[in-house]
Design an enzyme around this catalytic site. Structure first.
Site, PDB file in Angstrom:
ATOM      1  N   ASP A   1      -1.167  -6.092  -0.331  1.00  0.00           N
ATOM      2  CA  ASP A   1      -1.073  -5.632   0.931  1.00  0.00           C
ATOM      3  C   ASP A   1      -2.511  -5.746   1.669  1.00  0.00           C
ATOM      4  OD1 ASP A   1       0.336  -5.076   3.193  1.00  0.00           O
ATOM      5  OD2 ASP A   1       0.803  -2.967   2.018  1.00  0.00           O
TER       6      ASP A   1
ATOM      7  N   GLU B   1      -1.305  -5.871   8.428  1.00  0.00           N
ATOM      8  CA  GLU B   1      -0.940  -5.240   9.882  1.00  0.00           C
ATOM      9  C   GLU B   1      -1.243  -5.050  11.132  1.00  0.00           C
ATOM     10  OE1 GLU B   1       0.740  -0.940   7.709  1.00  0.00           O
ATOM     11  OE2 GLU B   1       0.063  -0.429   8.922  1.00  0.00           O
TER      12      GLU B   1
ATOM     13  N   GLU C   1       8.604  -3.068  10.751  1.00  0.00           N
ATOM     14  CA  GLU C   1       9.442  -1.817  10.432  1.00  0.00           C
ATOM     15  C   GLU C   1       9.678  -1.311  11.069  1.00  0.00           C
ATOM     16  OE1 GLU C   1       7.866   1.437   7.818  1.00  0.00           O
ATOM     17  OE2 GLU C   1       6.611  -0.883   7.630  1.00  0.00           O
TER      18      GLU C   1
ATOM     19  N   ASP D   1       0.589  -1.489   0.113  1.00  0.00           N
ATOM     20  CA  ASP D   1       0.052  -0.066  -0.046  1.00  0.00           C
ATOM     21  C   ASP D   1       0.799   0.864   0.345  1.00  0.00           C
ATOM     22  OD1 ASP D   1       0.998   0.695   3.063  1.00  0.00           O
ATOM     23  OD2 ASP D   1      -0.893  -0.365   4.169  1.00  0.00           O
ATOM     24  N   SER D   2       2.211   1.536   0.033  1.00  0.00           N
ATOM     25  CA  SER D   2       3.187   2.426  -0.686  1.00  0.00           C
ATOM     26  C   SER D   2       2.979   2.752  -1.362  1.00  0.00           C
ATOM     27  CB  SER D   2       4.693   1.504  -0.181  1.00  0.00           C
ATOM     28  OG  SER D   2       4.591   0.520  -0.630  1.00  0.00           O
TER      29      SER D   2
ATOM     30  N   LYS E   1      -0.845  -9.734   2.889  1.00  0.00           N
ATOM     31  CA  LYS E   1       0.323  -8.902   3.737  1.00  0.00           C
ATOM     32  C   LYS E   1      -0.717  -8.066   4.838  1.00  0.00           C
ATOM     33  CE  LYS E   1       3.020  -5.617   3.845  1.00  0.00           C
ATOM     34  NZ  LYS E   1       2.691  -4.939   4.995  1.00  0.00           N
TER      35      LYS E   1
END
Length: 296
Positions: free
Chosen positions: A114, A146, A213, A75-76, A144
């Site tokens: 993501d 979070e 991170e 999502d970057s 992925k």
């Protein structure tokens, strides 16, 4: 799709067969896509491996040819591809379209998609719906998401449903509004212990790897030694099992200041700018197109 089972169990025997014996993750030339079982085998033999983000088929094909074994459609993309100020606005539609492009552009790499903000926080059922879309519509090999302890139930259901999950703890950019920025996580004894609890929670839930991170290197090293699944560092020091960077940061395409942990291996922003100016000057001066660029 195979996955690493929770509670330290070995991967199951279904799916694409055993890892290719003796084949390194980076630079290998296997005849099939890398799977999470190959990732687990690399951890067992102590092999470090690289991961890069990718958001389009052409860039992904370059990384695939270079031997990069795992690519994250992160999502970057919100920051470096779609022009958002953070990752928060990224939608499932955007992730799905770009993940499909990356899958089409690659042959060997494991592609991880993501789950963006708002696509899994409601609970396990929402997470399964979102992850299933990425697997079915985009063809990713894993997803992925979070969160540590707070996301354990989502991870557990996804893994039980046959979807491999890479977890993400420490600094979780989707929580930028709660953090008030992007601070280092895990500093101090209490915070370090919470980070370790988060990492163990996602491991026990069945995640096949976990991103750490922006955490102190010493804490990341302790977490890595405490887990049987690989850790993927980004701003987490040298002791993680793998390292990931946003490709536009790594290649020097990002404008302005980049995070402290970034090492730039090229200066593509300067290179592309020079090429654009040279093209423009040729057009303005009449040098392009020349005879060899014209049809008669």
């Amino acid at each position: 799709m195979t996955h690493v089972s929770p509670a330290g169990k070995k991967p199951d025997s279904s799916g694409t067969g055993p890892p290719e014996a003796g084949k390194a993750l980076y630079g290998g030339k296997g005849s099939r896509r890398i799977t999470v079982r190959d990732i687990a085998a690399a951890k067992e033999r102590g092999e470090k491996w690289p991961m890069l983000t990718a958001y389009d088929a052409m860039t992904a094909s370059v990384f695939d040819e270079a031997g990069i074994p795992v690519m994250l459609v992160g999502d970057s993309m919100g920051n470096c591809h779609l022009g958002y100020e953070s990752t928060v606005p990224v939608t499932m539609d955007e992730i799905t379209i770009l993940s499909a492009a990356v899958v089409r552009g690659t042959k060997r790499a494991l592609i991880v998609g993501d789950l963006p903000f708002g696509s899994f926080q409601e609970g396990p059922v929402q997470a399964l719906r979102s992850a299933t879309r990425l697997v079915k519509e985009a063809g990713v090999g894993a997803v992925k998401l979070e969160g540590g302890e707070r996301s354990a139930h989502q991870i557990e259901l996804l893994v039980q449903s046959g979807i491999p999950v890479m977890a993400h703890v420490g600094l979780t950019p989707q929580s930028v509004n709660a953090y008030g920025g992007y601070p280092v996580q895990g500093r101090g004894e209490e915070a370090a212990q919470q980070l370790l609890r988060d990492a163990k929670a996602v491991q026990d839930a069945g995640a096949f790897a976990v991103v750490l991170e922006t955490v102190p290197a010493e804490v990341a090293g302790e977490v890595t030694r405490s887990l049987h699944i690989p850790t993927v560092g980004i701003g987490a020091g040298p002791d993680c099992d793998a390292q990931v960077l946003v490709w536009t940061d790594m290649a020097g395409l990002t404008g302005g200041r980049v995070p402290r942990f970034v090492k730039q291996y090229a200066q593509l922003r300067q290179t592309l700018g020079d090429a654009a100016r040279a093209f423009a000057e040729d057009v303005v001066g009449g040098a392009y197109p020349a005879a060899e660029h014209s049809f008669h």
